[in-house]
Design a protein around this motif. Structure first.
Motif, PDB file in Angstrom:
ATOM      1  N   ASP A  61      -5.866  16.134   0.301  1.00  0.00           N
ATOM      2  CA  ASP A  61      -6.133  15.185   1.376  1.00  0.00           C
ATOM      3  C   ASP A  61      -6.682  15.855   2.625  1.00  0.00           C
ATOM      4  O   ASP A  61      -7.506  15.280   3.339  1.00  0.00           O
ATOM      5  N   ARG A  64     -18.080  11.847  -2.963  1.00  0.00           N
ATOM      6  CA  ARG A  64     -17.332  11.047  -2.001  1.00  0.00           C
ATOM      7  C   ARG A  64     -17.097  11.798  -0.698  1.00  0.00           C
ATOM      8  O   ARG A  64     -16.880  11.175   0.347  1.00  0.00           O
ATOM      9  N   SER A  84      -0.744   4.177   2.668  1.00  0.00           N
ATOM     10  CA  SER A  84      -2.026   4.574   3.242  1.00  0.00           C
ATOM     11  C   SER A  84      -2.828   5.443   2.291  1.00  0.00           C
ATOM     12  O   SER A  84      -4.045   5.251   2.133  1.00  0.00           O
ATOM     13  N   LYS A  85      -2.155   6.378   1.651  1.00  0.00           N
ATOM     14  CA  LYS A  85      -2.890   7.262   0.740  1.00  0.00           C
ATOM     15  C   LYS A  85      -3.448   6.478  -0.445  1.00  0.00           C
ATOM     16  O   LYS A  85      -4.621   6.643  -0.809  1.00  0.00           O
ATOM     17  N   ALA A 123      -4.127   3.300  -0.601  1.00  0.00           N
ATOM     18  CA  ALA A 123      -5.173   2.387  -0.142  1.00  0.00           C
ATOM     19  C   ALA A 123      -6.482   3.122   0.092  1.00  0.00           C
ATOM     20  O   ALA A 123      -7.556   2.653  -0.307  1.00  0.00           O
ATOM     21  N   LEU A 124      -6.413   4.266   0.735  1.00  0.00           N
ATOM     22  CA  LEU A 124      -7.629   5.029   1.017  1.00  0.00           C
ATOM     23  C   LEU A 124      -8.298   5.522  -0.262  1.00  0.00           C
ATOM     24  O   LEU A 124      -9.528   5.575  -0.346  1.00  0.00           O
ATOM     25  N   GLN A 125      -7.501   5.872  -1.255  1.00  0.00           N
ATOM     26  CA  GLN A 125      -8.081   6.309  -2.524  1.00  0.00           C
ATOM     27  C   GLN A 125      -8.792   5.169  -3.244  1.00  0.00           C
ATOM     28  O   GLN A 125      -9.694   5.400  -4.040  1.00  0.00           O
ATOM     29  N   SER A 126      -8.379   3.941  -2.962  1.00  0.00           N
ATOM     30  CA  SER A 126      -9.003   2.776  -3.601  1.00  0.00           C
ATOM     31  C   SER A 126     -10.194   2.231  -2.819  1.00  0.00           C
ATOM     32  O   SER A 126     -11.004   1.484  -3.363  1.00  0.00           O
ATOM     33  N   SER A 127     -10.307   2.602  -1.549  1.00  0.00           N
ATOM     34  CA  SER A 127     -11.193   1.879  -0.650  1.00  0.00           C
ATOM     35  C   SER A 127     -12.672   1.961  -1.021  1.00  0.00           C
ATOM     36  O   SER A 127     -13.389   0.968  -0.924  1.00  0.00           O
ATOM     37  N   MET A 167      -9.022  -5.013   0.065  1.00  0.00           N
ATOM     38  CA  MET A 167      -8.378  -4.078   0.985  1.00  0.00           C
ATOM     39  C   MET A 167      -7.513  -4.805   2.006  1.00  0.00           C
ATOM     40  O   MET A 167      -6.461  -4.303   2.407  1.00  0.00           O
ATOM     41  N   GLU A 217      -3.622  -4.176   2.559  1.00  0.00           N
ATOM     42  CA  GLU A 217      -3.135  -3.959   3.922  1.00  0.00           C
ATOM     43  C   GLU A 217      -1.937  -4.867   4.230  1.00  0.00           C
ATOM     44  O   GLU A 217      -0.915  -4.425   4.778  1.00  0.00           O
TER      45      GLU A 217
END
Length: 264
Positions: free
Chosen positions: A120, A151, A210-211, A213-217, A225, A229
């Motif tokens: 990360d 990415r 958060s981690k 979600a960010l990996q999926s975003s 999203m 959230e």
């Protein structure tokens, strides 16, 4: 473990790749041990943050090329089956729902570069050198690099780094967004551990949400999203951590989580 050094203190886990005679190149034995250890870490709720580093002034020189040539000829099917141990490393590391910090000193070539990209936060020493070296020996990137590198740096730059197999220094790595900070070698681990200790004081629920979600975003859309959230906020706001944080705020007491200033 013969190829790794592991320690856990106050929620901060430190994993050191430890084959200094080969600049911590990944042998089949190290790959197996790394997959097993990462599975243990993922199952251990006492681990709040993981720091990955290498022994003796190197992060990881990539796969053990010498070991690749041993054992006689193998069919493509046998070689693909042998890659399962490396796939497991990627799966376990990417599935870890807690922060992972890479403290990279010296070389991070090939699979070593790939490991750093899965973390990360990447901190580099000012003598770090990174390279998608695979093309030089007629191989293709592995350990998730086809997924992570575009990415981080964008598709065109990822193509250039993979096709050219050129080496980049710490300054360029930071410019490309691969590294968050570049530090003198003697400050690398103290800074990594300072950040890790701050994460150990953060909300495990909020950090996990958060981690994930960010990996999926990047592969998702706004409605999805927003739903993640909303669901995540419901979980986080109901945690004991959030309740204590609100109480501390109202009482003007120091917060449980505080990001360490640069150089601290």
């Amino acid at each position: 473990m013969n190829t790794l050094v592991y320690a856990l203190e106050d929620g901060v886990a430190t994993l050191t790749l430890n084959r200094p005679e080969s600049k911590n190149a990944i042998s089949p034995e190290m790959a197996d041990e790394l997959g097993e250890l990462l599975a243990r870490i993922r199952a251990d709720e006492a681990v709040r943050v993981l720091v990955v580093t290498g022994a003796a002034g190197a992060f990881c020189a990539g796969g053990d090329v010498k070991a690749m040539g041993e054992g006689g000829p193998r069919t493509p099917e046998q070689r693909r089956a042998g890659m399962a141990r490396y796939t497991r490393i990627c799966t376990e590391l990417m599935a870890l729902d807690r922060p992972v910090i890479a403290a990279v000193d010296g070389v991070a070539f090939g699979a070593g570069f790939s490991i750093a990209l899965m973390c990360d936060i990447v901190l580099l020493s000012d003598r770090a050198r990174l390279c998608m070296v695979f093309q030089r020996i007629g191989l293709v990137p592995d350990m998730g690099a086809y997924y992570t590198l575009p990415r981080v740096v964008g598709l065109q730059r990822a193509k250039e780094l993979i096709f050219s197999a050129r080496e980049i220094d710490a300054a360029e790595a930071r410019q490309l967004g691969i590294a968050m900070e570049v530090l003198p070698a003697e400050n690398l681990m103290p800074r990594a551990l300072a950040i890790a200790r701050s994460f150990a004081g953060a909300s495990p629920v909020a950090m996990s949400v958060s981690k994930r979600a960010l990996q999926s975003s990047l592969g998702s859309d706004l409605p999805t999203m927003l739903e993640i959230e909303a669901a995540g906020q419901a979980l986080a706001s109901n945690s004991e951590y959030a309740k204590e944080a609100v109480r501390r705020f109202a009482s003007r007491e120091p917060a449980q989580f505080r990001w360490p200033a640069a150089g601290s």
